[in-house]
Enzyme design. Structure first.
Site, PDB file in Angstrom:
ATOM      1  N   GLY A 297      -1.380  -7.858   7.700  1.00 59.86           N
ATOM      2  CA  GLY A 297      -2.423  -6.721   7.211  1.00 59.86           C
ATOM      3  C   GLY A 297      -2.044  -6.437   5.849  1.00 59.86           C
ATOM      4  O   GLY A 297      -1.724  -7.422   5.140  1.00 59.86           O
TER       5      GLY A 297
ATOM      6  N   ILE B  21      -0.425  -4.612   3.848  1.00 56.66           N
ATOM      7  CA  ILE B  21       0.783  -4.516   3.044  1.00 56.66           C
ATOM      8  C   ILE B  21       1.548  -6.073   3.244  1.00 56.66           C
ATOM      9  O   ILE B  21       1.767  -6.511   1.832  1.00 56.66           O
ATOM     10  CB  ILE B  21       1.810  -3.836   3.963  1.00 56.66           C
TER      11      ILE B  21
ATOM     12  N   VAL C  34       6.503 -14.058  16.402  1.00 49.63           N
ATOM     13  CA  VAL C  34       7.735 -14.412  16.150  1.00 49.63           C
ATOM     14  C   VAL C  34       8.650 -14.213  17.154  1.00 49.63           C
ATOM     15  O   VAL C  34       8.560 -13.075  17.601  1.00 49.63           O
ATOM     16  CB  VAL C  34       8.199 -13.853  14.840  1.00 49.63           C
TER      17      VAL C  34
ATOM     18  N   ALA D 205       6.094  -6.610   8.145  1.00 52.03           N
ATOM     19  CA  ALA D 205       5.070  -5.795   7.721  1.00 52.03           C
ATOM     20  C   ALA D 205       3.975  -5.704   9.061  1.00 52.03           C
ATOM     21  O   ALA D 205       2.903  -6.086   8.760  1.00 52.03           O
ATOM     22  CB  ALA D 205       4.417  -6.080   6.311  1.00 52.03           C
ATOM     23  N   VAL D 206       4.566  -5.212  10.050  1.00 54.93           N
ATOM     24  CA  VAL D 206       3.737  -5.250  11.371  1.00 54.93           C
ATOM     25  C   VAL D 206       2.848  -4.234  11.396  1.00 54.93           C
ATOM     26  O   VAL D 206       2.073  -3.950  12.577  1.00 54.93           O
ATOM     27  CB  VAL D 206       4.262  -5.862  12.523  1.00 54.93           C
ATOM     28  N   GLY D 207       3.340  -3.036  10.748  1.00 52.96           N
ATOM     29  CA  GLY D 207       2.688  -1.712  10.848  1.00 52.96           C
ATOM     30  C   GLY D 207       3.638  -0.410  10.361  1.00 52.96           C
ATOM     31  O   GLY D 207       4.876  -0.824  10.331  1.00 52.96           O
TER      32      GLY D 207
ATOM     33  N   ASP E 109      -0.115  10.442   7.634  1.00 49.16           N
ATOM     34  CA  ASP E 109       0.041   9.403   8.453  1.00 49.16           C
ATOM     35  C   ASP E 109       0.672  10.134   9.774  1.00 49.16           C
ATOM     36  O   ASP E 109       0.862   9.251  10.718  1.00 49.16           O
ATOM     37  CB  ASP E 109       1.271   8.574   8.074  1.00 49.16           C
TER      38      ASP E 109
ATOM     39  N   HIS F 221     -25.945  -2.644 -17.155  1.00 51.13           N
ATOM     40  CA  HIS F 221     -25.893  -3.993 -17.275  1.00 51.13           C
ATOM     41  C   HIS F 221     -25.177  -4.719 -18.509  1.00 51.13           C
ATOM     42  O   HIS F 221     -25.549  -4.203 -19.459  1.00 51.13           O
ATOM     43  CB  HIS F 221     -27.353  -4.519 -17.171  1.00 51.13           C
TER      44      HIS F 221
END
Lengths: 461, 473
Positions: free
Chosen positions: B188, B190, B243, B274-276, B318, B450
């Site tokens: 992900g 992270i 894993v 860092a799986v969530g 969260d 531009h």
């Protein structure tokens, strides 16, 4: 059958590319549109999708340099449809190129993607047919509720994609668009659908994520239910509605219009129709309705009192030798008045057929402007909507219009007895500048006589 | 109870949700308290999340550029050295300044801050175990309680965190030395961002992801492009791999991985898990009070006003459903507090930007092509490569493309997906456009400076607009 997977053209000057990676494994089942592999050149990266459903066979492994047109794999399609007589082995390259390729070729391209044809747009946005659980009821954010009320969207049919499956404004808009409201001139986005408000009104509902600067306490919000429907909505007038409005107002302003009434006992004409409708249908292929009787009665009366069939043009009066009979028909987009030409020459069957033709043309939207022009008199039948009595409005430059109404069983006095008869009120609106009261009343009485004694129409008395 | 402990609103948590809620509540005239268990304010985002990771991403990108990219611009440097402790000190300084700013901000708005662990002991009562005075607690009486405690990393069975060799993102932001071999469980954002930091600083990075693709929430075309770019940079990916077990032996992490093609043994110096993240509701006293949570995800269930199932108790960020993003929490904080005050405020979940700070960066807003396909919405796709944008050529950053999705009939923008240089800045234009209900042709028509990177967005929008069946103009 087997389809080759071919390296498409990547750009005009590019003959070779590296097959960088296969996204599918040999033997994998893919559906049309699945990205099979990616091609890389020094300029572009191109994902190549499958052209058909089937099972993939890989002939050239990833990492090799391949040239345009090379066959790098095959798709074993499932049970080839009955006749695949001469299906091209693979579609023309250009049709399948994703847009980034076009850049290399020096021009932009785009790919429209339609939902599967078998899924109707509307059904697509609906939630599965099942009785909603109490917790699954259409939960929405307040602004989504307001937008739905404005657009007339039923929230129960909208799929929510917000947190906890809650319905957002975007979900409402997507559903609304799926209902065919998404034409080029449809109002754009939020600002336009929240009518009568400032263009950026939608914005105020999105708080900035940074802490806002200190400000004076905001004015209290008027206490209206969060989901209340708007007080009013505004829509542009359709061109046909504008034209109708203009014409009707013109009629009111430029004529001396008034209306006379009478009533018709429908007993005999109903009986007449009952007796002959099967034979009539058999012979002419159309149903015998009341309209043809009224048209014939009008033709006869118009010939007797030519002023009713005449127009005022400046200081002159224009008399018409023939009757071109306008029949007012309520269509989906507004009222239209197709004209039966030379109604004075037509038989009952020809009149019924002409009316039937117009109804079909209106339904299929095939009515031509010439169908609407040149009427000398008009019949308007408010009875089909259940009207008991009304005053029709003139269709200029015509001088009179006959209004028919619903047939209703009413007690009437006949030969000193109260009897129940199917009765219809009729109304004639006329331009008093050209038609006197005596003519108008006589005209209407002649209609009454013709319908109450249909034999009169046969012999012209 | 003393009057000084009576508040209109008590906010538990001082992250981008909590502190913004405090400030807005104070501005609206509410007597406001903030409860924070850590000594520094700012929550995960400021202390061990977005801010320190971006500080390191920028530093490491400079290092990488100095070593790898300067020569192509005609700049030759010799003796480039990495001072990791100086880099970390700079990061800490940035974090320190920003958290201090939050403290000052709350002070200026007269928000009372309690450093301690807050717990709901009644719907309108928060008991705070004070951090600095163990054993002592204060009881706060609150008109409303706003929960904004955020989330914490999910742990994986068979991979025990030890805080040194097997670590979460927090420790991976503060390695004392560069791990030669860094394993990352979870592909992900992270994992990819921290992987980028350490990869640029010299680590061999291996990412193990259960799903068939990385950053699975992204538009699939973007996700595949990102994977190719990162592979080319030197990342190793094991996709559709799990894993089974990880253990530390002799200062090395031994990992058994079940891949598509069988079991593999991998050895790393550090393993980042860092799986969530999951909502941090432990210890808040929710069960006792009967605050309803989602049985699977643990999110607090709230209505459109952010009210939980218990009257007077609110939750944002969260803790509740939706993407776990700092700016989403801040937006919800403002909307929640304003609704408490009777204002008509709302978060637009159709226009939530999401950014991954790899290089090239990835940024997105709105629906992905896959989501539109699932919804059976007729749509148009327009893409344009950065290789066609003059500014990108000048910078030498031509990798990536912009992808614009619009409604096939109305032309309304439905999603914008970018992989490329400065995607994080370009996406702001897309968010504004979507918020205003703009069509692809609107972006195509407005003037863009531009040469800029945003011209690629304009070109992609023009391509999408050209395809709209009815909306062509």
């Amino acid at each position: 059958m087997v389809q080759d997977i071919v390296i498409p053209e990547v750009g005009e000057s590019v003959r070779e590319a590296v097959l960088a990676e296969w996204f599918v494994k040999p033997g994998e089942r893919v559906t049309k549109g699945t990205v099979l592999f990616v091609l890389e050149t020094d300029k572009v990266t191109l994902e190549v999708p499958a052209e058909a459903d089937g099972i993939v066979e890989i002939l050239v492994p990833a990492g090799q340099t391949v040239s345009v047109g090379a066959v790098v794999g095959r798709i074993q399609t499932e049970r080839a449809a009955e006749d695949l007589a001469e299906e091209p082995r693979i579609k023309p390259f250009a049709a399948v190129l994703p847009p980034e390729v076009a850049f290399a070729a020096g021009q932009d391209s785009a790919r429209p993607v339609e939902p599967p044809a078998e899924v109707a747009g509307e059904a697509a946005m609906q939630q599965p047919e099942k009785p909603p659980m109490p917790q699954e009821k259409a939960d929405r954010y307040p602004s989504a509720g307001r937008l739905a009320a404005q657009l007339g969207v039923d929230l129960a049919r909208v799929k929510g994609t917000g947190p906890q499956g809650r319905i957002t404004r975007g979900d409402v808009l997507l559903f609304w668009e799926s209902q065919g409201h998404a034409t080029a001139d449809a109002p754009m986005g939020l600002s336009a659908v929240s009518t009568g408000s400032a263009p950026f009104e939608g914005l105020k509902m999105a708080p900035s994520s940074a802490p806002p600067a200190p400000e004076a306490p905001p004015a209290p919000i008027p206490s209206r239910g969060a989901d209340a429907a708007p007080e009013e909505t505004r829509k542009p007038m359709s061109p046909i509605r504008k034209r109708i409005a203009e014409r009707l107002l013109h009629a009111k302003h430029s004529t001396a219009m008034l209306t006379t009434f009478n009533e018709v006992d429908m007993t005999r004409v109903m009986d007449f129709r009952r007796r002959f409708k099967d034979a009539f249908k058999e012979k002419y292929g159309v149903s015998l309705g009341f309209m043809s009787f009224f048209v014939r009665a009008c033709v006869q009366a118009l010939q007797e009192i030519p002023e009713v069939n005449a127009f005022i043009d400046g200081d002159e009066i224009v008399y018409h030798a023939h009757v071109h009979m306008g029949i007012a028909v309520g269509a989906e987009r507004g009222l239209v008045v197709p004209v039966i030409r030379y109604a004075d020459r037509l038989s009952f069957a020809e009149i019924e057929r002409a009316i039937g033709d117009f109804v079909g043309k209106i339904r299929e939207n095939r009515l031509k402007l010439s169908d609407l022009e040149g009427g000398t008199f008009t019949i308007s039948n408010g009875g089909v909507y259940g009207s008991l009595l009304s005053t029709p409005i003139l269709n200029p430059p015509q001088s009179a219009i006959l209004g028919l109404h619903k047939i209703e069983d009413r007690p009437v006095a006949l030969n000193g007895q109260v009897v129940i008869r199917p009765m219809m009120y009729v109304a004639l609106s006329y331009d008093h500048r050209i038609i006197d009261g005596r003519e108008a009343v006589t005209f209407l009485r002649r209609i009454k006589e013709g319908i109450e004694d249909p034999e009169r129409l046969l012999v012209g008395i | 109870m003393a009057d000084e402990n009576r508040f209109d609103v008590v906010v538990i948590g001082s992250g981008p949700g909590g502190y913004v809620a405090c400030v807005r509540a104070a501005q609206l005239g509410m007597r406001t308290a903030c409860v924070e268990k850590h000594s520094r304010l700012g929550g995960v985002c400021l202390n061990v999340g977005c801010i320190p990771s971006k500080a390191l991403l920028d530093s490491s990108e400079f290092y990488h550029m100095a070593r790898e990219r300067f020569p192509e611009h005609g700049i030759r440097l010799q003796g480039i050295e990495l001072d990791l402790s100086a880099m970390m000190a700079r990061k800490d300084k940035v974090v320190g300044e920003l958290t201090e700013n939050v403290r000052k901000l709350l002070e200026r708005h007269k928000v009372t801050v309690f450093h301690g662990t807050g717990r709901l002991t009644a719907p309108n009562r928060v008991t705070v175990e004070l951090s600095q005075e163990p054993g002592r607690s204060v009881v706060l009486e609150a008109g409303s309680v706003l929960l904004a405690t955020g989330s914490e990393p999910v742990s994986v069975p068979g991979i025990p965190y030890d805080g040194r060799f097997i670590v979460s993102s927090t420790e991976a932001l503060a390695f004392q030395e560069i791990p030669e071999r860094l394993g990352i469980v979870g592909g992900g954002y992270i994992g990819l961002e921290l992987g980028s930091v350490w990869h640029r600083l010299g680590s061999q990075v291996t990412v193990i992801e259960m799903l068939p693709r990385i950053a699975a929430l992204l538009d699939a075309q973007i996700s595949r492009a990102l994977e190719r770019v990162l592979r080319r940079q030197g990342f190793r990916f094991f996709l559709e791999s799990r894993v089974l077990e990880a253990s530390v032996e002799n200062g090395e992490v031994q990992v058994r991985v079940q891949t598509k093609d069988g079991e593999q043994r991998l050895t790393f110096d550090r393993l980042l898990v860092a799986v969530g993240r999951r909502p941090l509701t432990r210890g808040l006293g929710l069960e006792a009070l009967g605050v309803a949570t989602h049985p699977k995800t643990g999110h607090i269930l709230v209505d459109a006003n952010y009210r939980s199932s218990v009257p007077g108790v609110y939750a944002i960020g969260d803790l509740i459903a939706g993407p776990m993003l700092a700016h989403k929490a801040s937006a919800e904080a403002v909307a929640c507090v304003e609704r408490m005050a009777g204002l008509d405020s709302e978060v637009n979940y159709d226009a939530v930007p999401a950014i991954i700070y790899t290089w090239p960066e990835v940024a997105a807003v709105g629906k992905t092509e896959e989501e539109l396909r699932d919804l059976n919405v007729p749509y148009c796709v327009g893409t344009y490569p950065f290789a066609g944008a003059g500014r990108a050529r000048c910078m030498g950053e031509t990798e990536g493309f912009v992808k614009v999705l619009s409604h096939a009939s109305s032309g309304r923008l439905l999603g914008i997906h970018i992989i490329g240089p400065r995607a994080s800045d370009i996406i702001a234009e897309g968010v504004l456009a979507m918020e205003c209900g703009a069509k692809a042709s609107d972006i195509g028509r407005i003037m863009h400076g531009h040469p800029t990177f945003a011209e690629a967005l304009q070109e992609a929008a023009r391509v999408a607009a050209a395809c709209a069946i009815y909306g062509k103009d």
